[in-house]
Scaffold this motif. Structure first.
Motif, PDB file in Angstrom:
ATOM      1  N   SER A 154     -10.804  45.029   5.875  1.00  0.00           N
ATOM      2  CA  SER A 154      -9.962  45.464   4.754  1.00  0.00           C
ATOM      3  C   SER A 154      -9.351  44.243   4.083  1.00  0.00           C
ATOM      4  N   PHE A 155      -9.085  44.372   2.796  1.00  0.00           N
ATOM      5  CA  PHE A 155      -8.353  43.352   2.059  1.00  0.00           C
ATOM      6  C   PHE A 155      -6.858  43.553   2.295  1.00  0.00           C
ATOM      7  N   LEU A 156      -6.081  42.515   2.033  1.00  0.00           N
ATOM      8  CA  LEU A 156      -4.643  42.580   2.247  1.00  0.00           C
ATOM      9  C   LEU A 156      -4.041  43.752   1.475  1.00  0.00           C
ATOM     10  N   GLY A 157      -3.362  44.636   2.177  1.00  0.00           N
ATOM     11  CA  GLY A 157      -2.727  45.783   1.534  1.00  0.00           C
ATOM     12  C   GLY A 157      -3.653  46.955   1.273  1.00  0.00           C
ATOM     13  N   GLY A 158      -4.933  46.832   1.660  1.00  0.00           N
ATOM     14  CA  GLY A 158      -5.893  47.898   1.416  1.00  0.00           C
ATOM     15  C   GLY A 158      -6.326  48.596   2.687  1.00  0.00           C
ATOM     16  N   GLU A 159      -7.274  49.531   2.533  1.00  0.00           N
ATOM     17  CA  GLU A 159      -7.787  50.294   3.659  1.00  0.00           C
ATOM     18  C   GLU A 159      -9.219  49.871   3.980  1.00  0.00           C
ATOM     19  N   SER A 160      -9.526  49.838   5.252  1.00  0.00           N
ATOM     20  CA  SER A 160     -10.917  49.658   5.652  1.00  0.00           C
ATOM     21  C   SER A 160     -11.673  50.957   5.398  1.00  0.00           C
ATOM     22  N   SER A 161     -12.994  50.878   5.416  1.00  0.00           N
ATOM     23  CA  SER A 161     -13.803  52.095   5.276  1.00  0.00           C
ATOM     24  C   SER A 161     -13.484  53.070   6.398  1.00  0.00           C
ATOM     25  N   ARG A 162     -13.312  52.555   7.600  1.00  0.00           N
ATOM     26  CA  ARG A 162     -13.036  53.430   8.731  1.00  0.00           C
ATOM     27  C   ARG A 162     -11.700  54.144   8.583  1.00  0.00           C
ATOM     28  N   GLU A 163     -10.677  53.424   8.147  1.00  0.00           N
ATOM     29  CA  GLU A 163      -9.360  54.035   7.972  1.00  0.00           C
ATOM     30  C   GLU A 163      -9.393  55.131   6.911  1.00  0.00           C
ATOM     31  N   ALA A 164      -9.993  54.824   5.765  1.00  0.00           N
ATOM     32  CA  ALA A 164     -10.041  55.800   4.680  1.00  0.00           C
ATOM     33  C   ALA A 164     -10.890  57.004   5.074  1.00  0.00           C
ATOM     34  N   GLN A 165     -12.025  56.753   5.722  1.00  0.00           N
ATOM     35  CA  GLN A 165     -12.901  57.842   6.157  1.00  0.00           C
ATOM     36  C   GLN A 165     -12.176  58.750   7.143  1.00  0.00           C
ATOM     37  N   HIS A 166     -11.457  58.172   8.069  1.00  0.00           N
ATOM     38  CA  HIS A 166     -10.794  58.947   9.105  1.00  0.00           C
ATOM     39  C   HIS A 166      -9.767  59.911   8.520  1.00  0.00           C
ATOM     40  N   ARG A 167      -8.923  59.454   7.612  1.00  0.00           N
ATOM     41  CA  ARG A 167      -7.871  60.343   7.105  1.00  0.00           C
ATOM     42  C   ARG A 167      -8.450  61.416   6.194  1.00  0.00           C
ATOM     43  N   ALA A 168      -9.525  61.081   5.452  1.00  0.00           N
ATOM     44  CA  ALA A 168     -10.121  62.082   4.571  1.00  0.00           C
ATOM     45  C   ALA A 168     -10.944  63.100   5.345  1.00  0.00           C
ATOM     46  N   ILE A 169     -11.670  62.648   6.355  1.00  0.00           N
ATOM     47  CA  ILE A 169     -12.547  63.573   7.079  1.00  0.00           C
ATOM     48  C   ILE A 169     -11.736  64.556   7.895  1.00  0.00           C
ATOM     49  N   ASP A 170     -10.530  64.190   8.294  1.00  0.00           N
ATOM     50  CA  ASP A 170      -9.664  65.149   8.978  1.00  0.00           C
ATOM     51  C   ASP A 170      -9.422  66.372   8.103  1.00  0.00           C
ATOM     52  N   VAL A 171      -9.274  66.160   6.799  1.00  0.00           N
ATOM     53  CA  VAL A 171      -9.082  67.271   5.861  1.00  0.00           C
ATOM     54  C   VAL A 171     -10.343  68.122   5.788  1.00  0.00           C
TER      55      VAL A 171
END
Length: 197
Positions: free
Chosen positions: A115-132
């Motif tokens: 991840s870039f500074l202050g951003g989300e990694s692919s894994r982080e973003a995928q995890h929170r969205a896929i929970d929905v």
């Protein structure tokens, strides 16, 4: 597909990537649609008019909501907002532009933990969205669900079920775009890209 999965009711998710939206720095949540984007939102409504969609869900960003709003209104349905379906935050500041934007996006897909500074990694973003998505599949079995979304987070959600949805897939997406996904339980069994007439 094994017999147990085949016997499950089919749940359909329509991922609807938002229509054209004028970019303004620092205005990710509030920026709406361009004139063309508003016209295309009407086209989205026409394409999906006969699909008998029962549930409408969206990212909290205006451009995603406005893209599915004409269809929801035509069906007499409200739009449920899910915060965790928001677009991936690439960085803490709006510094990734032009060619660097594409290169940066590729890096995030090549290393799901980067991840870039202050951003989300692919894994982080995928995890929170896929929970929905998994919750929707559990709570609305057998239904048809439209989701107002974004190109990056949509790709990451689809990638969870099939790694073929990757950086190259993201690059070829259009604004708007519609993908119809058929699930049996939580197993993705069919994907169709719905074309505009």
């Amino acid at each position: 597909m094994d017999e147990l999965v085949a016997d499950l009711p089919g749940t359909t998710i329509y991922f609807i990537r938002h229509a054209e939206s004028p970019y303004t720095p620092g205005n990710e949540r509030e920026r709406g649609l361009s004139d063309k984007g508003r016209e295309d939102a009407q086209r989205v409504s026409a394409v999906l008019a006969e699909e008998q969609i029962e549930l409408f869900v969206s990212s909290p960003y205006e451009r995603a909501i406005r893209t599915i709003a004409p269809l929801a209104a035509a069906q007499g349905k409200d739009i449920a907002i899910e915060e965790d379906l928001r677009e991936r935050k690439m960085a803490g500041a709006d510094f990734i532009i032009g060619d660097r934007f594409i290169q940066s996006k590729q890096l995030l897909y090549e290393d799901f933990n980067y991840s870039f500074l202050g951003g989300e990694s692919s894994r982080e973003a995928q995890h929170r969205a896929i929970d929905v998505i998994l919750r929707l599949l559990d709570e609305h079995k057998g239904k048809k669900i439209a989701i107002g979304t974004h190109g990056d987070i949509m790709t990451l959600m689809m990638n969870y079920f099939d790694p073929a949805y990757n950086f190259e897939f993201w690059k070829q997406l259009t604004m708007p775009d519609i993908y119809r996904l058929l699930f049996k339980g939580t197993k993705l069994v069919e994907v169709d890209r719905m074309r505009f007439s």
